[in-house]
Write an enzyme that holds these catalytic residues in place. Sequence first.
Site, PDB file in Angstrom:
ATOM      1  N   ILE A  14       0.832  -1.215   0.000  1.00 58.34           N
ATOM      2  CA  ILE A  14       0.000   0.000   0.000  1.00 58.34           C
ATOM      3  C   ILE A  14       0.863   1.261   0.000  1.00 58.34           C
ATOM      4  CG2 ILE A  14      -0.362   0.283   2.505  1.00 58.34           C
ATOM      5  CD1 ILE A  14      -2.915   0.735  -0.366  1.00 58.34           C
ATOM      6  N   SER A  36      11.942   0.611   6.789  1.00 57.98           N
ATOM      7  CA  SER A  36      11.743  -0.685   6.169  1.00 57.98           C
ATOM      8  C   SER A  36      12.677  -1.694   6.829  1.00 57.98           C
ATOM      9  CB  SER A  36      12.050  -0.535   4.680  1.00 57.98           C
ATOM     10  OG  SER A  36      12.059  -1.766   4.067  1.00 57.98           O
ATOM     11  N   LYS A  91      -5.747   1.596   7.797  1.00 61.05           N
ATOM     12  CA  LYS A  91      -6.776   0.723   8.363  1.00 61.05           C
ATOM     13  C   LYS A  91      -6.239  -0.690   8.398  1.00 61.05           C
ATOM     14  CE  LYS A  91      -8.110  -1.851   5.633  1.00 61.05           C
ATOM     15  NZ  LYS A  91      -7.614  -2.938   4.716  1.00 61.05           N
ATOM     16  N   ASP A 169      -9.775  -7.900   6.821  1.00 60.20           N
ATOM     17  CA  ASP A 169      -8.844  -6.862   6.333  1.00 60.20           C
ATOM     18  C   ASP A 169      -9.498  -6.087   5.194  1.00 60.20           C
ATOM     19  OD1 ASP A 169      -5.956  -5.673   6.177  1.00 60.20           O
ATOM     20  OD2 ASP A 169      -6.484  -6.268   4.130  1.00 60.20           O
TER      21      ASP A 169
END
Length: 312
Positions: A14, A36, A91, A169
């Site tokens: 995402i 990361s 989210k 999800d």
Amino acid sequence: MTLPTLGLVGLGKIARDQHIPAIAATGLFHLAAVVSPDGAATDGVPTFRSQAEMLAALPGLDAVALCTPPAVRHGLAVEALRAGKHALIEKPPAATLSELHDLEAEAEAARRTLFTAWHSRFNPAVEETRRRLADATIRSVAITWKEDVRRWHPGQDWIFATGGFGVFDPGINALSILTDILPAPVFVRSADLHVPANRDTPIAATLAMGAAPGSRIGPVTADFDFLQQGGQTWSIVVETADGRLDLTHGGTRLMVDGVPALAEPDTEYQRIYRHFHRLIDDGASDIDPRPLSLVADACLVGRWHRTVSFDW
Ligand code: NAP
């Protein structure tokens, strides 16, 4: 004008598909760093292995966007807020409701913006549906959210591990739209949750919901499936006393009585970054626990079923 600086935490699907392009397109934040753990990088932006490392190296950073899986979100958000950063969180905003309530208190104590970004809501078709339902008599709502997990989440084992939400999800996106468009709350009356024998979270779920007695909202159902082959469906059909609304394609298109009424290109994430910027300017937060509450309630009242093992 100096732009507020932003650190992107979690450089996965995402972050790459939506956040980085939206930050560039809106031009409201300067992407100053990415975090990361495996050292993956994006062009021209310093990379850190952990958020703590980034916060220590860049004390002047203004904000973070947390794009990790939800299980680690609470710890990262607390760390960022206590360091004085504004936080946009993907989210689902946390693994549990208690964590989310704690984040609200942390943001308030830190006097920083916390934004639980329910991305599916940031569509003009969702806004138009909410407007049309404000005074409507709603006879029924049927959510169908069926997608192929192998196609959209290849190899994301975290989704099927504790705190990963499984089919909720994507399903929580539908519930984020539902709680946005309905003029009154609905409650989970029953649920069936199907968990693969070798996993921790549901791969399919059905929910039956209803509003308080005397409200103008009839039964609400949700059918979530992670094993959908062929056509993928992300739709909400609302039957009202005045006609039918079809909100389809994840909330981006609206049909009224079978006639296309609104179809806009997907610019959810650009809207999200504009909203985040505005919240920071206003010294406000935007925290909505309702979609997470419905998922938690489904887990509380649901019947659990074991189903066949799932492998990629
Ligand atoms: P993903 O591809 O698995 O990416 C998650 C990233 O977070 C990975 O790069 C992972 O790094 C990193 N990460 C994990 N723990 C971390 C930590 N403690 N600190 C920093 N980085 C950490 O997952 P995704 O699909 O992008 O989903 C992430 C979140 O966005 C989920 O909550 C999901 O619901 C939401 N979302 C996803 C989509 C979508 O289409 N995929 C759409 C909207 C929202 P390692 O791989 O090195 O562990």
